[in-house]
Design a protein around this motif. Structure first.
Motif, PDB file in Angstrom:
ATOM      1  N   GLN A   1       7.454   6.665   1.947  1.00 49.39           N
ATOM      2  CA  GLN A   1       7.253   5.315   1.424  1.00 49.39           C
ATOM      3  C   GLN A   1       8.536   4.477   1.390  1.00 49.39           C
ATOM      4  O   GLN A   1       8.476   3.288   1.166  1.00 49.39           O
ATOM      5  CB  GLN A   1       6.668   5.382   0.013  1.00 49.39           C
ATOM      6  CG  GLN A   1       5.219   5.834  -0.032  1.00 49.39           C
ATOM      7  CD  GLN A   1       5.072   7.338   0.131  1.00 49.39           C
ATOM      8  OE1 GLN A   1       5.900   8.094  -0.349  1.00 49.39           O
ATOM      9  NE2 GLN A   1       4.028   7.763   0.811  1.00 49.39           N
ATOM     10  N   GLY A   2       9.704   5.079   1.544  1.00 49.99           N
ATOM     11  CA  GLY A   2      10.937   4.294   1.525  1.00 49.99           C
ATOM     12  C   GLY A   2      12.106   4.995   0.867  1.00 49.99           C
ATOM     13  O   GLY A   2      12.217   6.217   0.906  1.00 49.99           O
TER      14      GLY A   2
ATOM     15  N   VAL B   1      18.316  -4.287  -2.671  1.00 50.81           N
ATOM     16  CA  VAL B   1      17.037  -3.594  -2.769  1.00 50.81           C
ATOM     17  C   VAL B   1      16.340  -4.044  -4.043  1.00 50.81           C
ATOM     18  O   VAL B   1      16.985  -4.519  -4.980  1.00 50.81           O
ATOM     19  CB  VAL B   1      17.198  -2.057  -2.760  1.00 50.81           C
ATOM     20  CG1 VAL B   1      17.754  -1.568  -1.434  1.00 50.81           C
ATOM     21  CG2 VAL B   1      18.066  -1.578  -3.908  1.00 50.81           C
TER      22      VAL B   1
ATOM     23  N   ASP C   1      10.600  -1.025  -7.007  1.00 48.53           N
ATOM     24  CA  ASP C   1       9.152  -1.228  -6.994  1.00 48.53           C
ATOM     25  C   ASP C   1       8.382  -0.107  -7.693  1.00 48.53           C
ATOM     26  O   ASP C   1       7.189  -0.239  -7.923  1.00 48.53           O
ATOM     27  CB  ASP C   1       8.617  -1.468  -5.584  1.00 48.53           C
ATOM     28  CG  ASP C   1       8.949  -0.364  -4.607  1.00 48.53           C
ATOM     29  OD1 ASP C   1       9.358   0.733  -5.023  1.00 48.53           O
ATOM     30  OD2 ASP C   1       8.800  -0.605  -3.395  1.00 48.53           O
TER      31      ASP C   1
ATOM     32  N   HIS D   1      12.027   4.246  -6.914  1.00 43.08           N
ATOM     33  CA  HIS D   1      11.775   3.899  -5.519  1.00 43.08           C
ATOM     34  C   HIS D   1      12.123   2.427  -5.352  1.00 43.08           C
ATOM     35  O   HIS D   1      11.817   1.618  -6.223  1.00 43.08           O
ATOM     36  CB  HIS D   1      10.300   4.141  -5.193  1.00 43.08           C
ATOM     37  CG  HIS D   1       9.968   3.872  -3.776  1.00 43.08           C
ATOM     38  ND1 HIS D   1       9.604   2.631  -3.329  1.00 43.08           N
ATOM     39  CD2 HIS D   1       9.967   4.680  -2.699  1.00 43.08           C
ATOM     40  CE1 HIS D   1       9.379   2.691  -2.036  1.00 43.08           C
ATOM     41  NE2 HIS D   1       9.593   3.927  -1.630  1.00 43.08           N
TER      42      HIS D   1
ATOM     43  N   ALA E   1      12.515  -1.030  -2.450  1.00 43.48           N
ATOM     44  CA  ALA E   1      12.215  -1.625  -1.147  1.00 43.48           C
ATOM     45  C   ALA E   1      13.455  -2.393  -0.698  1.00 43.48           C
ATOM     46  O   ALA E   1      14.092  -3.082  -1.497  1.00 43.48           O
ATOM     47  CB  ALA E   1      11.035  -2.580  -1.261  1.00 43.48           C
TER      48      ALA E   1
ATOM     49  N   LYS F   1      15.426  -5.255   0.561  1.00 47.10           N
ATOM     50  CA  LYS F   1      15.240  -6.707   0.585  1.00 47.10           C
ATOM     51  C   LYS F   1      15.991  -7.312   1.763  1.00 47.10           C
ATOM     52  O   LYS F   1      15.489  -8.174   2.469  1.00 47.10           O
ATOM     53  CB  LYS F   1      15.744  -7.289  -0.739  1.00 47.10           C
ATOM     54  CG  LYS F   1      15.446  -8.720  -0.971  1.00 47.10           C
ATOM     55  CD  LYS F   1      15.839  -9.106  -2.383  1.00 47.10           C
ATOM     56  CE  LYS F   1      15.566 -10.562  -2.641  1.00 47.10           C
ATOM     57  NZ  LYS F   1      15.942 -10.940  -4.006  1.00 47.10           N
TER      58      LYS F   1
END
Length: 119
Positions: A42-43, A87, A90, A99, A101, A103
Motif C-alpha cells: 500500500q505504500g 508525505v 493516511d 502509513h 502517502a 505528496k
C-alpha cells in the motif's frame, strides 16, 4: 576504580538487553523515530505514531542526510539535511508506526520525516 565503573556499565547494558519491551521503546525513541522504515503493497511506512503525536492528515517534511566527500574543513560536520519531499499521514498503525502517502518528491528508506511546524 575504572574497572568497577566498566563492570557497572556492562551490568546495566545487560539488564536492558534482558527486557525486550524496554529495549523496543529505547530503539524507537533514540534510533528509529522519524525514519522511513520501509514500504508495503500500500505504500510507505514511517516510524512516527500515536506516541509522537501523529494524526491522520498531517503533512511531514522528508529529509535525506547528504555527506560531503573529502576531508573535513575544521570541526564542523561533513553532512547536511536536504529536503527531498513531503508525505501525508493516511493511517496510524499504533504508538510507533504510521502509513503515509507521498505528496511530492522522492522519499526513500532511511530518510528522516518531521512534522512541518508553522511559525
Amino acid at each position: 576504580m575504572i574497572k568497577k565503573s566498566l563492570m557497572a556499565a556492562l551490568a546495566g547494558i545487560s539488564m536492558l538487553a534482558a527486557v525486550p519491551a524496554m529495549a523496543q521503546g529505547i530503539g524507537h525513541s533514540f534510533f528509529m523515530r522519524g525514519s522511513i522504515v520501509g514500504a508495503d503493497a500500500q505504500g510507505t511506512i514511517v516510524c512516527i505514531g500515536k506516541s509522537d503525536g501523529a494524526e491522520v492528515g498531517q503533512t511531514l517534511e522528508v529529509y535525506r542526510v547528504v555527506t560531503h566527500p573529502g576531508p573535513s574543513k575544521g570541526a564542523g560536520p561533513t553532512y547536511h539535511r536536504q529536503l527531498v519531499g513531503h508525505v501525508t499521514v493516511d493511517h496510524i498503525y499504533d504508538d510507533h508506526f504510521a502509513h503515509v502517502a507521498v505528496k511530492d518528491g522522492t522519499p526513500a528508506k532511511h530518510d528522516i520525516v518531521e512534522l512541518r511546524r508553522s511559525n
